[in-house]
Design a protein around this motif. Sequence first.
Motif, mmCIF file in Angstrom:
data_model
loop_
_atom_site.group_PDB
_atom_site.id
_atom_site.type_symbol
_atom_site.label_atom_id
_atom_site.label_comp_id
_atom_site.label_asym_id
_atom_site.label_seq_id
_atom_site.Cartn_x
_atom_site.Cartn_y
_atom_site.Cartn_z
ATOM 1 N N ASN A 24 0.831 -1.201 0.000
ATOM 2 C CA ASN A 24 0.000 0.000 0.000
ATOM 3 C C ASN A 24 0.871 1.258 0.000
ATOM 4 O O ASN A 24 0.583 2.229 -0.719
ATOM 5 C CB ASN A 24 -0.926 -0.004 1.209
ATOM 6 N N LEU A 25 1.941 1.247 0.784
ATOM 7 C CA LEU A 25 2.845 2.394 0.828
ATOM 8 C C LEU A 25 3.543 2.595 -0.513
ATOM 9 O O LEU A 25 3.683 3.724 -0.996
ATOM 10 C CB LEU A 25 3.875 2.219 1.939
ATOM 11 N N LYS A 26 3.976 1.503 -1.119
ATOM 12 C CA LYS A 26 4.634 1.617 -2.422
ATOM 13 C C LYS A 26 3.680 2.157 -3.471
ATOM 14 O O LYS A 26 4.074 2.922 -4.362
ATOM 15 C CB LYS A 26 5.194 0.255 -2.838
ATOM 16 N N TYR A 61 13.070 8.639 3.617
ATOM 17 C CA TYR A 61 12.229 8.308 4.767
ATOM 18 C C TYR A 61 10.813 8.796 4.511
ATOM 19 O O TYR A 61 10.601 9.926 4.060
ATOM 20 C CB TYR A 61 12.783 8.962 6.040
ATOM 21 N N LEU A 62 9.848 7.936 4.816
ATOM 22 C CA LEU A 62 8.439 8.275 4.648
ATOM 23 C C LEU A 62 7.835 8.630 5.996
ATOM 24 O O LEU A 62 8.079 7.939 6.994
ATOM 25 C CB LEU A 62 7.671 7.087 4.064
ATOM 26 N N ALA A 63 7.041 9.679 6.027
ATOM 27 C CA ALA A 63 6.260 10.018 7.223
ATOM 28 C C ALA A 63 4.880 9.402 7.046
ATOM 29 O O ALA A 63 4.163 9.716 6.081
ATOM 30 C CB ALA A 63 6.152 11.530 7.387
ATOM 31 N N ILE A 64 4.525 8.495 7.963
ATOM 32 C CA ILE A 64 3.301 7.709 7.829
ATOM 33 C C ILE A 64 2.293 8.084 8.913
ATOM 34 O O ILE A 64 2.619 8.116 10.102
ATOM 35 C CB ILE A 64 3.609 6.200 7.938
ATOM 36 N N ASP A 68 -4.105 5.648 9.728
ATOM 37 C CA ASP A 68 -4.569 4.865 8.571
ATOM 38 C C ASP A 68 -3.447 4.443 7.622
ATOM 39 O O ASP A 68 -3.709 3.983 6.519
ATOM 40 C CB ASP A 68 -5.624 5.657 7.793
ATOM 41 N N ASN A 69 -2.187 4.624 8.046
ATOM 42 C CA ASN A 69 -1.018 4.255 7.235
ATOM 43 C C ASN A 69 -0.934 5.015 5.910
ATOM 44 O O ASN A 69 -0.317 4.530 4.944
ATOM 45 C CB ASN A 69 -1.009 2.743 6.957
ATOM 46 N N SER A 70 -1.533 6.184 5.863
ATOM 47 C CA SER A 70 -1.394 7.003 4.665
ATOM 48 C C SER A 70 -0.059 7.736 4.698
ATOM 49 O O SER A 70 0.469 8.062 5.758
ATOM 50 C CB SER A 70 -2.548 8.009 4.556
ATOM 51 N N MET A 71 0.486 7.975 3.533
ATOM 52 C CA MET A 71 1.788 8.632 3.399
ATOM 53 C C MET A 71 1.602 10.143 3.452
ATOM 54 O O MET A 71 0.990 10.741 2.575
ATOM 55 C CB MET A 71 2.438 8.206 2.087
ATOM 56 N N ILE A 72 2.143 10.754 4.496
ATOM 57 C CA ILE A 72 1.998 12.199 4.681
ATOM 58 C C ILE A 72 3.010 12.962 3.843
ATOM 59 O O ILE A 72 2.708 14.005 3.272
ATOM 60 C CB ILE A 72 2.184 12.576 6.169
ATOM 61 N N GLY A 73 4.211 12.458 3.780
ATOM 62 C CA GLY A 73 5.277 13.130 3.052
ATOM 63 C C GLY A 73 6.546 12.305 3.110
ATOM 64 O O GLY A 73 6.546 11.168 3.585
ATOM 65 N N PHE A 74 7.634 12.881 2.633
ATOM 66 C CA PHE A 74 8.906 12.162 2.648
ATOM 67 C C PHE A 74 10.065 13.144 2.570
ATOM 68 O O PHE A 74 9.892 14.319 2.216
ATOM 69 C CB PHE A 74 8.981 11.170 1.482
ATOM 70 N N PHE A 75 11.239 12.666 2.911
ATOM 71 C CA PHE A 75 12.460 13.433 2.667
ATOM 72 C C PHE A 75 13.573 12.478 2.298
ATOM 73 O O PHE A 75 13.542 11.293 2.640
ATOM 74 C CB PHE A 75 12.853 14.313 3.857
ATOM 75 N N THR A 76 14.555 12.995 1.562
ATOM 76 C CA THR A 76 15.684 12.203 1.096
ATOM 77 C C THR A 76 16.980 12.875 1.528
ATOM 78 O O THR A 76 17.147 14.087 1.350
ATOM 79 C CB THR A 76 15.650 12.074 -0.441
#
Length: 206
Positions: A24-26, A61-64, A68-76
């Motif tokens: 789901n995250l992918k 890194y994903l902020a979850i 509900d395990n939805s992806m809020i954002g990310f940073f690299t």
Amino acid sequence: MALSYSLVGVSELDSLSDQKIVQNLKSQMRDFECLDTRTVKRFITTENVYIAEDHGESRTYLAINEDDNSMIGFFTLGLTSVKWEKITCSEGWSALSKKKQAKYSKGVRQSTDGYVGVYTIGELARSSRFTHEDFPGTVLLREAISQVMRAREISGGRFLLVDSLQHLYDALYSKAGFIRIGDLEAPDEDDEAQYCVSILTLENLL
């Protein structure tokens, strides 16, 4: 009220026990939408993010959302180098006091051609599904800096660099202590937005 969240490294995904959540995250990564540049989407929505992980070029890194395990954002995060002269000749550096300039430059080791190694935030974005009220960009940036500071404890390092839209520098990075060290060309020819390079002195956070 800000969302409750957890951080998950992309390199950790395949080792997690619940692979339904992982798939789901992918899927959310592939469908990621944000208000930032196309380069952000070209990275997180394609194989580029996994290639960078596999080759050790960066860590994402994903902020979850814990509800509900939805992806809020990310940073690299990654490593790069920058001309020391580019830093010391910038208006941002000139605006620092002489005492701070001396402190931040003391013992800086340059390569033979004048470069210094720096950590870098390659990408940082919040999903369009969430607002500033849901999850302020400052939270994502704070997490990115925290990860860099952990790496610093192991390997050292004095500076954190970021390329960003000018308006994001004004609204986010400058308020976190980054100093602007130059302009940056837009990543796409038809992109008329203004970009800049800025740097944070990690010693200032100790």
